[in-house]
Design a protein around this motif. Structure first.
Motif, short mmCIF file in Angstrom:
data_model
loop_
_atom_site.label_atom_id
_atom_site.label_comp_id
_atom_site.label_asym_id
_atom_site.label_seq_id
_atom_site.Cartn_x
_atom_site.Cartn_y
_atom_site.Cartn_z
N PRO A 292 1.57 7.17 -11.42
CA PRO A 292 1.12 6.29 -9.95
C PRO A 292 1.76 7.58 -8.93
O PRO A 292 1.66 7.52 -8.06
N TRP A 295 -1.22 9.29 -7.61
CA TRP A 295 -1.41 8.83 -6.92
C TRP A 295 -1.11 8.68 -5.00
O TRP A 295 -1.33 8.97 -4.16
N LYS A 296 0.72 8.07 -5.05
CA LYS A 296 0.76 8.45 -3.85
C LYS A 296 1.46 9.31 -3.10
O LYS A 296 1.16 9.49 -1.80
N TYR A 328 -6.02 2.61 -5.53
CA TYR A 328 -4.27 2.68 -4.58
C TYR A 328 -4.67 2.87 -2.87
O TYR A 328 -3.52 2.24 -2.23
N TYR A 349 -7.01 0.96 -13.66
CA TYR A 349 -6.97 0.43 -12.36
C TYR A 349 -4.89 -0.34 -11.96
O TYR A 349 -5.16 -0.93 -12.95
N TYR A 353 -2.63 -3.95 -6.54
CA TYR A 353 -3.26 -3.26 -5.74
C TYR A 353 -4.70 -3.35 -5.28
O TYR A 353 -4.89 -3.13 -3.58
#
Length: 450
Positions: A292, A295-296, A328, A349, A353
């Motif tokens: 993650p 993703w950020k 995301y 996923y 989110y």
């Protein structure tokens, strides 16, 4: 076949001349063979080589039945479903042909020990079957790849919902990577006359798919001002999605994997580009665990490019590798629309989110006739352009599919079938001159050599 080609290349040929042509007993087509479905057993997907499984062989000419047309194929192109067919993934296509053959005595001929592949064509109608009124011998056409029966009620609001919906050249036989092809008459559309045969053959499948996915009420309903994240933005699908975003007043955020592919996006007019390899995004820590934090980091980069805004639409087709990140980075209330899974079918996923931010996932598969017609009309009007980068001979179809499989291509890879050389088939030189730079955008970009 020489007589057919000579007539089709003549500017003096009349419809009655084409109708009077004698059909050959056989034609050449690019095929996979049922006896070779185990050819790549035990091999990793990336190591499977279409050059070993795609063969050029003689095929008996199938005469058109009711509602069908036999088309002389001047040019075709390679799509990812050709790659799937050639490496027998996710399963050999012969099961599709066997099921189709059980439908009726007319479809039984699709069950053969070979499968003529290919889901695009540009060419000339040679013969039509009973009940065909809109098309006649001599018509210059392109074909979309939706094959339907429409004997069930479910398909009459959206033909993609027909229980007997199939993709021609993938789930049916006698596809477009051949000298002749058998299609339903309601697959046919007028050839854009400012394009060559090979240029006209390139958009069909991918252009229609991108239109439904991005523009149609059955897809993301893209509007002016939307931010659209486009994976593989210089590829066969993504290059049309990028054009639709730009033509529709949206802002594409183009994700590519090389500087050359970034340059292709700039040539289309895109400004916001992410080279995922240069930025070294690794959305998976290992085979089973996503990251993650990546993703950020990806979302932060998108906001840097957009002035702090998240994306309204994600144009998804890689699948497993990217899907967690796609969900995301989509804005609250936004849409992830997916049409394929070229990196794997099992998507993962974090549902928090999705549900807590009221996002939507929409599945999109090819296009119905109306959507395909509208997409082709935009090509004919010069609003959207082919993204053809390289052209092979029919004999080299295996190499063309290899390029697509190994992601060595830009845009679309074309194949000359009956056309003896590139550059033929143009009838509207004035319109071509207006758009020649856009038509050639992908022909001037160097691609890696395997």
């Amino acid at each position: 076949m020489d007589e057919i080609l000579s007539t089709l290349l003549s500017e003096d040929a009349r419809p009655q001349d084409v109708a009077a042509l004698r059909l050959p007993e056989c034609y050449r087509g690019a095929v996979v063979r049922k006896a070779e479905t185990g050819l790549f057993d035990g091999m990793a997907t990336a190591d499977k080589d279409p050059r070993k499984s795609l063969h050029i062989q003689d095929v008996e000419v199938p005469l058109p039945c009711a509602g069908e047309a036999l088309v002389a194929v001047m040019a075709s192109s390679v799509n990812y479903n050709t790659v799937w067919s050639s490496i027998f993934e996710p399963l050999p296509t012969f099961g599709f042909l066997e099921r189709y053959a059980r439908l009726s005595p007319f479809t039984a001929r699709h069950d053969q020990p070979f499968h003529v592949v290919g889901s695009d064509l540009a060419g000339v109608v040679l013969r039509t079957g009973p009940g065909v009124h809109a098309w006649k011998p001599g018509d210059r056409v392109v074909a979309h790849c939706l094959s339907v029966e429409l004997e069930s009620a479910e398909g009459h609001n959206d033909t993609m919902l027909d229980p007997e919906q199939r993709i021609w050249g993938f789930e049916t036989n006698f596809g477009g990577l051949a000298e002749l092809a058998l299609v339903k008459s309601n697959q046919l559309m007028p050839k854009p006359e400012h394009l060559t045969w090979e240029e006209a053959a390139a958009p069909g499948l991918v252009n229609s798919t991108a239109y439904r996915q991005m523009v149609s009420a059955n897809g993301a309903r893209m509007k002016q001002g939307d931010n659209v994240l486009i994976w593989g933005a210089s590829g066969g699908l993504g290059s049309y999605a990028t054009q639709f975003a730009l033509a529709g007043g949206a802002t594409p955020i183009c994700v590519v994997s090389t500087p050359e592919k970034a340059e292709s996006c700039r040539r289309m007019g895109a400004e916001l580009i992410i080279d995922r390899n240069a930025d070294d995004y690794r959305f998976w820590k290992d085979e089973h665990t996503q990251d993650p934090k990546e993703w950020k980091r990806f979302g932060k980069r998108i906001r840097e490019l957009t002035g702090g805004e998240d994306v309204d639409i994600v144009f998804e087709h890689p699948g497993r590798e990217t899907f967690g990140a796609s969900v995301y980075v989509t804005r609250k209330g936004g849409t992830i629309v997916t049409c394929a899974s070229t990196s794997g079918y099992h998507h993962e996923y974090d549902n928090r989110y999705l549900w807590m931010s009221l996002k939507r996932i929409i599945g999109s598969h090819f296009a119905n006739y109306r959507e395909a017609w509208e997409a082709n009309r935009l090509i004919a009007k010069g609003k959207i352009h082919p993204t053809l980068s390289k052209v092979y001979s029919l004999e080299d179809t295996g190499q063309a599919a290899y390029d697509v499989h190994r992601n060595l291509h830009q845009g679309k890879v074309g194949v000359l079938c009956l056309a003896p050389e590139e550059g033929l088939g143009v009838r509207d030189e004035a319109k071509r001159a207006q758009h020649i730079d856009a038509i050639n955008r992908f022909r001037t970009v160097e691609v890696p050599v395997a």
